[in-house]
Design a protein around this motif. Sequence first.
Motif, PDB file in Angstrom:
ATOM      1  N   ASP A 159       0.836  -1.202   0.000  1.00 19.28           N
ATOM      2  CA  ASP A 159       0.000   0.000   0.000  1.00 19.28           C
ATOM      3  C   ASP A 159       0.866   1.246   0.000  1.00 19.28           C
ATOM      4  OD1 ASP A 159      -2.340  -1.517   0.137  1.00 19.28           O
ATOM      5  OD2 ASP A 159      -2.217  -1.652   2.316  1.00 19.28           O
ATOM      6  N   VAL A 160       0.511   2.226  -0.842  1.00 16.98           N
ATOM      7  CA  VAL A 160       1.238   3.490  -0.861  1.00 16.98           C
ATOM      8  C   VAL A 160       0.773   4.351   0.307  1.00 16.98           C
ATOM      9  CG1 VAL A 160       1.551   3.372  -3.355  1.00 16.98           C
ATOM     10  CG2 VAL A 160      -0.429   4.571  -2.421  1.00 16.98           C
ATOM     11  N   TRP A 161       1.539   5.393   0.603  1.00 18.13           N
ATOM     12  CA  TRP A 161       1.329   6.159   1.836  1.00 18.13           C
ATOM     13  C   TRP A 161      -0.012   6.870   1.888  1.00 18.13           C
ATOM     14  CZ3 TRP A 161       0.656  11.449   1.535  1.00 18.13           C
ATOM     15  CH2 TRP A 161       1.033  12.069   0.327  1.00 18.13           C
ATOM     16  N   MET A 162      -0.622   7.172   0.746  1.00 18.13           N
ATOM     17  CA  MET A 162      -1.881   7.909   0.738  1.00 18.13           C
ATOM     18  C   MET A 162      -3.098   6.983   0.796  1.00 18.13           C
ATOM     19  SD  MET A 162      -2.870  11.040   0.843  1.00 18.13           S
ATOM     20  CE  MET A 162      -4.196  12.186   0.416  1.00 18.13           C
ATOM     21  N   ASP A 163      -2.876   5.678   0.692  1.00 20.11           N
ATOM     22  CA  ASP A 163      -4.001   4.749   0.797  1.00 20.11           C
ATOM     23  C   ASP A 163      -4.629   4.856   2.184  1.00 20.11           C
ATOM     24  OD1 ASP A 163      -3.529   3.902  -1.732  1.00 20.11           O
ATOM     25  OD2 ASP A 163      -2.630   1.986  -1.184  1.00 20.11           O
ATOM     26  N   THR A 164      -5.939   4.657   2.232  1.00 21.61           N
ATOM     27  CA  THR A 164      -6.647   4.714   3.509  1.00 21.61           C
ATOM     28  C   THR A 164      -6.073   3.731   4.512  1.00 21.61           C
ATOM     29  OG1 THR A 164      -8.682   5.398   2.397  1.00 21.61           O
ATOM     30  CG2 THR A 164      -8.906   4.442   4.593  1.00 21.61           C
ATOM     31  N   SER A 165      -5.677   2.553   4.044  1.00 21.48           N
ATOM     32  CA  SER A 165      -5.163   1.515   4.936  1.00 21.48           C
ATOM     33  C   SER A 165      -3.900   1.948   5.666  1.00 21.48           C
ATOM     34  CB  SER A 165      -4.883   0.239   4.142  1.00 21.48           C
ATOM     35  OG  SER A 165      -3.972   0.509   3.084  1.00 21.48           O
ATOM     36  N   VAL A 166      -3.136   2.861   5.081  1.00 20.28           N
ATOM     37  CA  VAL A 166      -1.905   3.353   5.704  1.00 20.28           C
ATOM     38  C   VAL A 166      -2.119   4.718   6.349  1.00 20.28           C
ATOM     39  CG1 VAL A 166       0.448   4.150   5.248  1.00 20.28           C
ATOM     40  CG2 VAL A 166      -0.384   2.041   4.195  1.00 20.28           C
ATOM     41  N   PHE A 167      -2.689   5.650   5.604  1.00 27.56           N
ATOM     42  CA  PHE A 167      -2.854   7.021   6.094  1.00 27.56           C
ATOM     43  C   PHE A 167      -3.656   7.061   7.387  1.00 27.56           C
ATOM     44  CE2 PHE A 167      -4.580  11.273   6.312  1.00 27.56           C
ATOM     45  CZ  PHE A 167      -3.555  12.076   5.839  1.00 27.56           C
ATOM     46  N   ASP A 168      -4.715   6.245   7.472  1.00 29.21           N
ATOM     47  CA  ASP A 168      -5.594   6.268   8.644  1.00 29.21           C
ATOM     48  C   ASP A 168      -5.110   5.387   9.785  1.00 29.21           C
ATOM     49  OD1 ASP A 168      -7.132   7.934   7.144  1.00 29.21           O
ATOM     50  OD2 ASP A 168      -8.815   6.564   6.888  1.00 29.21           O
ATOM     51  N   ALA A 169      -4.020   4.641   9.578  1.00 29.49           N
ATOM     52  CA  ALA A 169      -3.530   3.731  10.619  1.00 29.49           C
ATOM     53  C   ALA A 169      -2.192   4.148  11.195  1.00 29.49           C
ATOM     54  CB  ALA A 169      -3.419   2.310  10.061  1.00 29.49           C
TER      55      ALA A 169
END
Length: 322
Positions: A159-169
């Motif tokens: 996952d790239v940094w702007m994906d919800t899975s990363v940005f929101d975690a």
Amino acid sequence: MSTTLTGIPAARTARPRMLRGLTWLVLRQHRTTLFCILALVVLGSLWIVYQRAQLTDALTAAGWPEKTVPQPVVGGAYSQLTSLLGLLPVALAVLFGAPLIAADQEQGTAQLVSTQSVTRRRWVAAKLGWCLLITLVACSALSAVFTWWWRPHRSVLPDVWMDTSVFDATGPVLPALALFLTAVGFTVGILVRRVLASMVITLVACVAAKVAWSVLRVHLVAPRTLTFPLDAEFPSRLDDAYEVDRWVASADGQLYGWGSCAEATEKATNACVEKLGLVDNVHEFFEYDQMAAMQWTGAGVLLAGTAVLTAFALWWASRRSL
């Protein structure tokens, strides 16, 4: 030592000074929930540490970072973990926030408490304070451990940094989002006064809030713009960037949609480019170094919303019969 009506000395329960009175009562009432959340934090943190160790071993065996490794180098456990972290704020709001006051209203505990020596506002404030504190500590711990895993290995994770899975975690977003949704939950509970109905409405409200948050994320800071010649190679600067929009531009700066000259043949495409005078590509994007500013700005918005909802809940509880 106090005695009972039969004259037998009653055992005095020892407990820390800071947990006496109303604070101790609220904590004892929700001790099962507290233990479950603490267990979730401990097990989740251990899982993250284990997955990070596996990833490190795999990268070391592949010669990273000296050698390039294919993506992804992690299995399905990574996707499961990010999905669970994404669901955590909603789960806390529905299972913890919504029933917090609604259960007492439905069972009559709220009416009983209002006849004691504490005011409704103080009782509600104690419950909301413990709820928000537990949520903050739990989600901050999990966010810190996941960020510790993700940040040094982000280039090899799927996952790239702007994906919800990363940005929101990562960073402050997970605890801030959890606090806001939990505040939505207990506010709904106070207004609806029924546990099941509060949980259903909270779930719908959380889904709507998450959708609104995904739209808001791209407006937290101003995007950057890069212009480069139409026939130039794709700039490496954009490899790790999150693209917002792209255009083609003429020499006088006029912008056209990216597919303006997507003709069926190369000859037709060249003719279109010449006719419009297109000379440049224009990309609007976010870069990784903007991530921290976006996260802290978004966390500030969410915390402000939490404060507003908490203040409203206290105001409503102090002026309305629970």
